[in-house]
Design a protein around this motif. Structure first.
Motif, PDB file in Angstrom:
ATOM      1  N   VAL A 148     -10.267  32.076  43.996  1.00  0.00           N
ATOM      2  CA  VAL A 148      -9.203  32.608  45.001  1.00  0.00           C
ATOM      3  C   VAL A 148      -9.981  33.556  46.422  1.00  0.00           C
ATOM      4  CG1 VAL A 148      -7.405  34.708  45.474  1.00  0.00           C
ATOM      5  CG2 VAL A 148      -7.468  33.161  43.230  1.00  0.00           C
ATOM      6  N   ALA A 149     -11.099  34.196  45.848  1.00  0.00           N
ATOM      7  CA  ALA A 149     -11.887  34.694  46.933  1.00  0.00           C
ATOM      8  C   ALA A 149     -12.511  33.663  47.694  1.00  0.00           C
ATOM      9  CB  ALA A 149     -12.976  35.660  46.275  1.00  0.00           C
ATOM     10  N   GLY A 150     -13.239  32.409  47.277  1.00  0.00           N
ATOM     11  CA  GLY A 150     -13.928  31.369  47.865  1.00  0.00           C
ATOM     12  C   GLY A 150     -12.995  30.763  48.675  1.00  0.00           C
ATOM     13  N   VAL A 151     -11.528  30.533  48.437  1.00  0.00           N
ATOM     14  CA  VAL A 151     -10.759  29.744  49.278  1.00  0.00           C
ATOM     15  C   VAL A 151     -10.111  30.580  50.325  1.00  0.00           C
ATOM     16  CG1 VAL A 151      -7.941  29.126  49.148  1.00  0.00           C
ATOM     17  CG2 VAL A 151      -9.479  28.429  47.120  1.00  0.00           C
ATOM     18  N   LEU A 152      -9.918  31.684  50.274  1.00  0.00           N
ATOM     19  CA  LEU A 152      -9.683  32.741  51.259  1.00  0.00           C
ATOM     20  C   LEU A 152     -10.797  32.944  52.354  1.00  0.00           C
ATOM     21  CD1 LEU A 152      -7.873  35.730  49.368  1.00  0.00           C
ATOM     22  CD2 LEU A 152      -6.878  33.836  50.893  1.00  0.00           C
ATOM     23  N   LEU A 153     -12.020  32.969  52.071  1.00  0.00           N
ATOM     24  CA  LEU A 153     -13.336  32.723  52.870  1.00  0.00           C
ATOM     25  C   LEU A 153     -13.332  31.609  53.607  1.00  0.00           C
ATOM     26  CD1 LEU A 153     -15.980  34.576  50.593  1.00  0.00           C
ATOM     27  CD2 LEU A 153     -14.906  35.646  52.627  1.00  0.00           C
ATOM     28  N   VAL A 154     -13.132  30.445  52.965  1.00  0.00           N
ATOM     29  CA  VAL A 154     -13.069  29.186  53.430  1.00  0.00           C
ATOM     30  C   VAL A 154     -11.984  29.159  54.742  1.00  0.00           C
ATOM     31  CG1 VAL A 154     -12.526  26.765  53.352  1.00  0.00           C
ATOM     32  CG2 VAL A 154     -13.938  27.998  51.568  1.00  0.00           C
ATOM     33  N   VAL A 155     -10.600  29.567  54.259  1.00  0.00           N
ATOM     34  CA  VAL A 155      -9.786  29.542  55.127  1.00  0.00           C
ATOM     35  C   VAL A 155      -9.911  30.312  56.573  1.00  0.00           C
ATOM     36  CG1 VAL A 155      -7.277  30.103  55.579  1.00  0.00           C
ATOM     37  CG2 VAL A 155      -7.877  29.089  53.547  1.00  0.00           C
ATOM     38  N   VAL A 156     -10.378  31.507  56.422  1.00  0.00           N
ATOM     39  CA  VAL A 156     -10.892  32.137  57.417  1.00  0.00           C
ATOM     40  C   VAL A 156     -12.148  31.723  58.272  1.00  0.00           C
ATOM     41  CG1 VAL A 156     -11.862  34.548  58.225  1.00  0.00           C
ATOM     42  CG2 VAL A 156      -9.944  34.494  56.423  1.00  0.00           C
ATOM     43  N   GLY A 157     -12.980  31.148  57.585  1.00  0.00           N
ATOM     44  CA  GLY A 157     -13.893  30.360  58.250  1.00  0.00           C
ATOM     45  C   GLY A 157     -13.641  29.375  59.050  1.00  0.00           C
ATOM     46  N   ALA A 158     -12.885  28.593  58.435  1.00  0.00           N
ATOM     47  CA  ALA A 158     -12.353  27.458  59.129  1.00  0.00           C
ATOM     48  C   ALA A 158     -11.784  27.786  60.484  1.00  0.00           C
ATOM     49  CB  ALA A 158     -11.464  26.522  58.229  1.00  0.00           C
ATOM     50  N   ALA A 159     -10.811  28.785  60.537  1.00  0.00           N
ATOM     51  CA  ALA A 159      -9.924  29.271  61.359  1.00  0.00           C
ATOM     52  C   ALA A 159     -10.797  29.772  62.473  1.00  0.00           C
ATOM     53  CB  ALA A 159      -9.176  30.249  61.042  1.00  0.00           C
ATOM     54  N   LEU A 160     -12.084  30.388  62.372  1.00  0.00           N
ATOM     55  CA  LEU A 160     -12.935  31.125  63.261  1.00  0.00           C
ATOM     56  C   LEU A 160     -13.691  29.702  63.806  1.00  0.00           C
ATOM     57  CD1 LEU A 160     -14.741  33.772  61.333  1.00  0.00           C
ATOM     58  CD2 LEU A 160     -13.271  33.875  63.406  1.00  0.00           C
ATOM     59  N   VAL A 161     -13.873  28.794  63.096  1.00  0.00           N
ATOM     60  CA  VAL A 161     -14.504  27.461  63.850  1.00  0.00           C
ATOM     61  C   VAL A 161     -13.744  26.770  64.808  1.00  0.00           C
ATOM     62  CG1 VAL A 161     -15.289  25.331  63.415  1.00  0.00           C
ATOM     63  CG2 VAL A 161     -16.019  27.062  61.687  1.00  0.00           C
ATOM     64  N   GLN A 162     -12.285  26.773  64.610  1.00  0.00           N
ATOM     65  CA  GLN A 162     -11.648  26.097  65.501  1.00  0.00           C
ATOM     66  C   GLN A 162     -10.979  27.071  66.752  1.00  0.00           C
ATOM     67  OE1 GLN A 162      -9.100  22.981  62.496  1.00  0.00           O
ATOM     68  NE2 GLN A 162      -9.390  25.202  61.746  1.00  0.00           N
ATOM     69  N   GLY A 163     -11.221  28.275  66.686  1.00  0.00           N
ATOM     70  CA  GLY A 163     -10.634  29.158  67.861  1.00  0.00           C
ATOM     71  C   GLY A 163      -9.326  29.514  67.685  1.00  0.00           C
ATOM     72  N   GLY A 164      -8.624  29.738  68.904  1.00  0.00           N
ATOM     73  CA  GLY A 164      -7.116  30.142  69.135  1.00  0.00           C
ATOM     74  C   GLY A 164      -6.305  29.214  70.083  1.00  0.00           C
ATOM     75  N   GLY A 165      -5.311  29.635  70.194  1.00  0.00           N
ATOM     76  CA  GLY A 165      -4.609  28.737  71.299  1.00  0.00           C
ATOM     77  C   GLY A 165      -3.028  29.142  71.478  1.00  0.00           C
ATOM     78  N   ARG A 166      -2.657  28.619  72.402  1.00  0.00           N
ATOM     79  CA  ARG A 166      -1.143  29.034  72.664  1.00  0.00           C
ATOM     80  C   ARG A 166      -0.170  28.059  71.667  1.00  0.00           C
ATOM     81  NH1 ARG A 166       2.598  26.002  74.662  1.00  0.00           N
ATOM     82  NH2 ARG A 166       0.870  24.589  75.204  1.00  0.00           N
ATOM     83  N   THR A 167       0.723  28.991  71.320  1.00  0.00           N
ATOM     84  CA  THR A 167       1.774  28.083  70.253  1.00  0.00           C
ATOM     85  C   THR A 167       3.008  28.516  70.754  1.00  0.00           C
ATOM     86  OG1 THR A 167       2.145  27.493  67.955  1.00  0.00           O
ATOM     87  CG2 THR A 167       1.672  29.721  68.662  1.00  0.00           C
ATOM     88  N   SER A 168       4.054  28.009  69.876  1.00  0.00           N
ATOM     89  CA  SER A 168       5.487  28.151  69.971  1.00  0.00           C
ATOM     90  C   SER A 168       6.155  28.281  68.748  1.00  0.00           C
ATOM     91  CB  SER A 168       6.230  27.197  70.990  1.00  0.00           C
ATOM     92  OG  SER A 168       6.133  25.990  70.350  1.00  0.00           O
ATOM     93  N   VAL A 169       7.329  28.472  68.574  1.00  0.00           N
ATOM     94  CA  VAL A 169       8.059  28.053  67.303  1.00  0.00           C
ATOM     95  C   VAL A 169       8.282  26.706  66.832  1.00  0.00           C
ATOM     96  CG1 VAL A 169      10.383  28.370  66.010  1.00  0.00           C
ATOM     97  CG2 VAL A 169       9.565  30.269  67.478  1.00  0.00           C
ATOM     98  N   GLU A 170       8.343  25.810  67.849  1.00  0.00           N
ATOM     99  CA  GLU A 170       8.641  24.391  67.278  1.00  0.00           C
ATOM    100  C   GLU A 170       7.279  23.961  67.175  1.00  0.00           C
ATOM    101  OE1 GLU A 170       9.582  26.086  70.177  1.00  0.00           O
ATOM    102  OE2 GLU A 170      11.570  25.249  70.832  1.00  0.00           O
ATOM    103  N   GLY A 171       6.115  24.338  67.783  1.00  0.00           N
ATOM    104  CA  GLY A 171       4.916  24.038  67.484  1.00  0.00           C
ATOM    105  C   GLY A 171       4.483  24.316  66.093  1.00  0.00           C
ATOM    106  N   LEU A 172       4.717  25.636  65.931  1.00  0.00           N
ATOM    107  CA  LEU A 172       4.298  26.181  64.499  1.00  0.00           C
ATOM    108  C   LEU A 172       5.177  25.456  63.259  1.00  0.00           C
ATOM    109  CD1 LEU A 172       4.149  30.028  65.000  1.00  0.00           C
ATOM    110  CD2 LEU A 172       2.501  28.588  64.475  1.00  0.00           C
ATOM    111  N   ALA A 173       6.407  25.070  63.444  1.00  0.00           N
ATOM    112  CA  ALA A 173       7.337  24.291  62.422  1.00  0.00           C
ATOM    113  C   ALA A 173       6.805  22.927  62.385  1.00  0.00           C
ATOM    114  CB  ALA A 173       8.471  24.235  63.301  1.00  0.00           C
TER     115      ALA A 173
END
Length: 326
Positions: A148-173
């Motif tokens: 569980v700890a490993g999966v959470l670390l991987v998910v957070v790390g992958a999100a950091l690699v990809q950065g951020g960006g604008r979104t919307s409700v439709e985009g999230l869906a």
């Protein structure tokens, strides 16, 4: 005091030692397969830039036809039989092709119309968490704290690699639908991997996906579904068919057989790392502290997750996987 009489109760035996070595080799092959598969998928994202002006459905149809032919050619050369699906196998395979291949691509295309690609990628990077939950429900076993700890670390790390960006409700869906489809690509294949094998599942899902994409291409683009290809597009399709599909699918499903869906899911975090590394050459990736830190976090998360003991139900014998199985 140890004696010859007591030695009869000693747990060591040559057969036990051989079984242990075989299990270690099998696990090593599973880790190798997962690493190569996810890095191949990640690099394919960069290669796909050559196809941005080509009809999506037509390109995917060509990709999966070529991948199916390559896989069939390999098993013919190696004189391996291709197991035929039977009964409920067909439903599982159709589910993999329809969700993991077709609907996933549609969801990604639609999501980037309403949100920036980086924002979509962050949500999809939560695939290891979905695989962890899905595998726990299927096996009716609670995952270990290390996993569980490993999966959470991987998910957070992958999100950091990809950065951020604008979104919307439709985009999230749409991005959430893509997330579920990406997880379905693995989870729906688990019930048939034991009988059809990794290469067998890859072959059948590829030709099914080719038929589905072909029908969509004709229905949506009509006569313009397959326009002439320039040299860069040909190279990209060859790479996608051979590396990102034929090789990556077979290695990934082999890893899932050996490690289980939850543990194999740890390596999905390498996908954005592979995309970032391959993007350095054409200048599509900018190395930032977030990319470096995220990559390190992904690696650390994988190490933590692999420290969890591999359950016997997830393990498969090495010889059947190490060969070109079908």
């Amino acid at each position: 005091m140890w004696s010859i009489r007591n030695s009869q109760r000693w747990s060591f035996s040559p057969d036990h030692c051989a079984t242990t070595v075989q299990a270690m080799q099998s696990r090593s092959f599973g880790v190798f397969g997962a690493v190569v598969a996810m890095l191949a998928v990640g690099t394919g994202i960069t290669v796909s830039a050559e196809l941005v002006d080509y009809p999506v459905f037509g390109a995917q149809a060509v990709r999966y036809v070529a991948a199916a032919v390559l896989l069939l050619g390999a098993v013919v050369v190696l004189r391996r039989p291709v197991p035929r699906p039977r009964g409920s196998d067909w439903l599982w395979l159709i589910g993999v092709a329809a969700t993991g291949l077709v609907l996933f691509n549609i969801a990604v295309i639609r999501s980037v119309e309403y949100a920036e690609p980086a924002a979509v990628a962050i949500l999809i990077s939560a695939v290891p968490l979905i695989l962890l939950i899905g595998d726990a429900v299927r096996s009716r076993r609670r995952p270990s704290p290390q996993l569980v700890a490993g999966v959470l670390l991987v998910v957070v790390g992958a999100a950091l690699v990809q950065g951020g960006g604008r979104t919307s409700v439709e985009g999230l869906a749409w991005a959430f639908l893509a997330l579920l489809c990406e997880a379905a690509f693995t989870l729906l294949a688990v019930p048939v991997l034991g009988r059809l094998g990794a290469v067998g599942v890859s072959i059948h899902t590829c030709w099914m996906g080719a038929l589905m994409f072909g029908a969509l291409a004709l229905g949506v683009d009509g006569a313009g579904a397959l326009p002439p290809l320039h040299a860069g597009a040909v190279v990209a399709l060859v790479y996608l068919a051979l590396v990102q599909t034929a090789i990556a699918f077979s290695l990934w499903y082999s890893a899932v057989r050996i490690l289980g869906a939850a543990v194999a899911g740890l390596f999905v975090g390498l996908m954005p790392v592979g995309a970032a590394l391959s993007g350095l050459v054409p200048g599509l990736t900018t190395v930032t502290p977030a990319v470096n830190g995220g990559s390190i976090l992904v690696g650390f998360g994988i190490a933590v997750g692999l420290s969890a003991r591999l359950t016997p139900a997830s393990a498969e014998p090495a010889p059947r996987v190490a060969t070109m199985e079908t």
